[in-house]
Scaffold this motif. Structure first.
Motif, short mmCIF file in Angstrom:
data_model
loop_
_atom_site.label_atom_id
_atom_site.label_comp_id
_atom_site.label_asym_id
_atom_site.label_seq_id
_atom_site.Cartn_x
_atom_site.Cartn_y
_atom_site.Cartn_z
N LYS A 1 -39.34 -6.55 -9.33
CA LYS A 1 -37.97 -6.46 -9.86
C LYS A 1 -37.86 -7.24 -11.16
N LEU A 2 -38.58 -8.40 -11.23
CA LEU A 2 -38.49 -9.23 -12.44
C LEU A 2 -39.07 -8.49 -13.63
N GLN A 3 -40.23 -7.84 -13.42
CA GLN A 3 -40.83 -7.09 -14.52
C GLN A 3 -39.86 -6.02 -15.01
N LYS A 4 -39.18 -5.38 -14.04
CA LYS A 4 -38.23 -4.36 -14.40
C LYS A 4 -37.10 -4.98 -15.22
N ASP B 1 -30.46 -17.99 -16.19
CA ASP B 1 -31.75 -18.45 -16.74
C ASP B 1 -32.24 -17.37 -17.72
N TYR B 2 -32.30 -17.74 -19.01
CA TYR B 2 -32.59 -16.75 -20.04
C TYR B 2 -33.79 -17.15 -20.91
N ILE C 1 -21.81 -13.89 -20.85
CA ILE C 1 -23.07 -14.16 -21.55
C ILE C 1 -24.03 -13.01 -21.29
N VAL C 2 -24.89 -12.77 -22.27
CA VAL C 2 -25.87 -11.68 -22.15
C VAL C 2 -27.21 -12.19 -22.69
N GLY C 3 -28.27 -11.82 -22.01
CA GLY C 3 -29.59 -12.20 -22.50
C GLY C 3 -30.69 -11.56 -21.67
N VAL C 4 -31.92 -11.86 -22.06
CA VAL C 4 -33.08 -11.37 -21.30
C VAL C 4 -33.36 -12.37 -20.18
N PRO C 5 -33.32 -11.94 -18.93
CA PRO C 5 -33.54 -12.88 -17.83
C PRO C 5 -34.93 -13.52 -17.91
N ALA C 6 -34.99 -14.84 -17.67
CA ALA C 6 -36.27 -15.53 -17.71
C ALA C 6 -36.90 -15.58 -16.32
N SER C 7 -36.13 -15.32 -15.30
CA SER C 7 -36.66 -15.34 -13.94
C SER C 7 -35.83 -14.39 -13.10
N GLU C 8 -36.31 -14.17 -11.90
CA GLU C 8 -35.59 -13.25 -11.02
C GLU C 8 -34.46 -13.99 -10.32
N THR C 9 -33.29 -13.39 -10.27
CA THR C 9 -32.15 -14.01 -9.58
C THR C 9 -31.98 -13.33 -8.22
#
Ligand SMILES: Cc1cc2nc3c(=O)[nH]c(=O)nc-3n(C[C@H](O)[C@H](O)[C@H](O)COP(=O)(O)O)c2cc1C
Length: 201
Positions: A3-6, A28-29, A179-187
């Protein structure tokens, strides 16, 4: 693919139901900046929300200046602190606990903040803005981006000082800071209770 890769691939697309199920409040971004074309796509998704009497009461302020985001985070914490002090409510205590952590950043170091503002005082202006907010967050999720509503920032954003700094006209109300960003980890998902049905006639 995990899911994180996705989630880390901004080009990923999902069905509406997948986006609803996969959306998380991400805190976490990565430092990656979101480009203007992507932001415009999110704003376009937002304005396709239903709107009472076709009023389209929303306007958007986009903040990507890191220095501004840091200063706004400090102001927001200060206001939450002042407003929560002296209150016995669970919400106030929890808010104080968070904003008093020395490294707490209300925007979790995300590089982009989109503030949905309400232009009109009609009865459904705020509802329309929240519907736009959910559209924006689901569109972001479908593109592999993370979002989080930052209620902590609402009070600061509605001060004359911050409205002037962000060029939000005085007559508008900041409703939904996201806020918007590229997730740094899976939530992980936050579980929900099943729908409570009080009537089905
Ligand atoms: C009106 C509103 C205000 C919120 N304010 C904050 C906030 O200031 N900081 C934060 O980290 N999360 C905030 N959230 C996110 C919620 O904490 C989150 O939606 C909830 O815990 C459920 O988790 P999920 O969104 O991952 O399903 C807010 C959500 C809403 C709807």
């Amino acid at each position: 693919m995990t899911k994180l890769q996705k989630a880390a691939k901004p080009e990923v697309s999902m069905s509406a139901m997948e986006a609803i199920q996969h959306r998380r409040s991400v805190r976490d971004y990565t430092p990656q900046t979101i480009d203007r074309a992507v932001i415009r796509m999110l704003l376009d998704a937002a304005v396709h929300a239903p709107t009472a009497m076709h009023e389209e009461p929303w306007s958007f302020a986009v903040v990507q200046d890191k220095n501004l985001l840091n200063r706004l985070s400090d102001s927001a914490k200060e206001r939450v602190r002042n407003e929560a002090q002296g209150s016995d409510s669970h919400h106030a205590k929890r808010s104080l606990e968070l904003v008093n952590k020395p490294d707490f950043h209300v925007f979790y170091n995300a590089g982009t903040l989109i503030v949905i503002c309400n232009k009109f005082q009609g009865p459904f202006g705020k509802a329309d803005c929240w519907l736009a907010a959910e559209n924006l967050m689901l569109a972001a999720c479908a593109k592999g981006l993370g979002t989080c509503v930052i209620g902590f920032a609402v009070s600061a954003l509605n001060t004359p000082e911050w409205k002037a700094e962000l060029k939000i006209p005085a007559e508008m109300t900041a409703v939904a800071p996201i806020i918007v960003g590229v997730p740094a980890s899976e939530t992980p998902p936050v579980p929900r209770k099943p729908p409570e049905i009080v009537a089905w006639k």
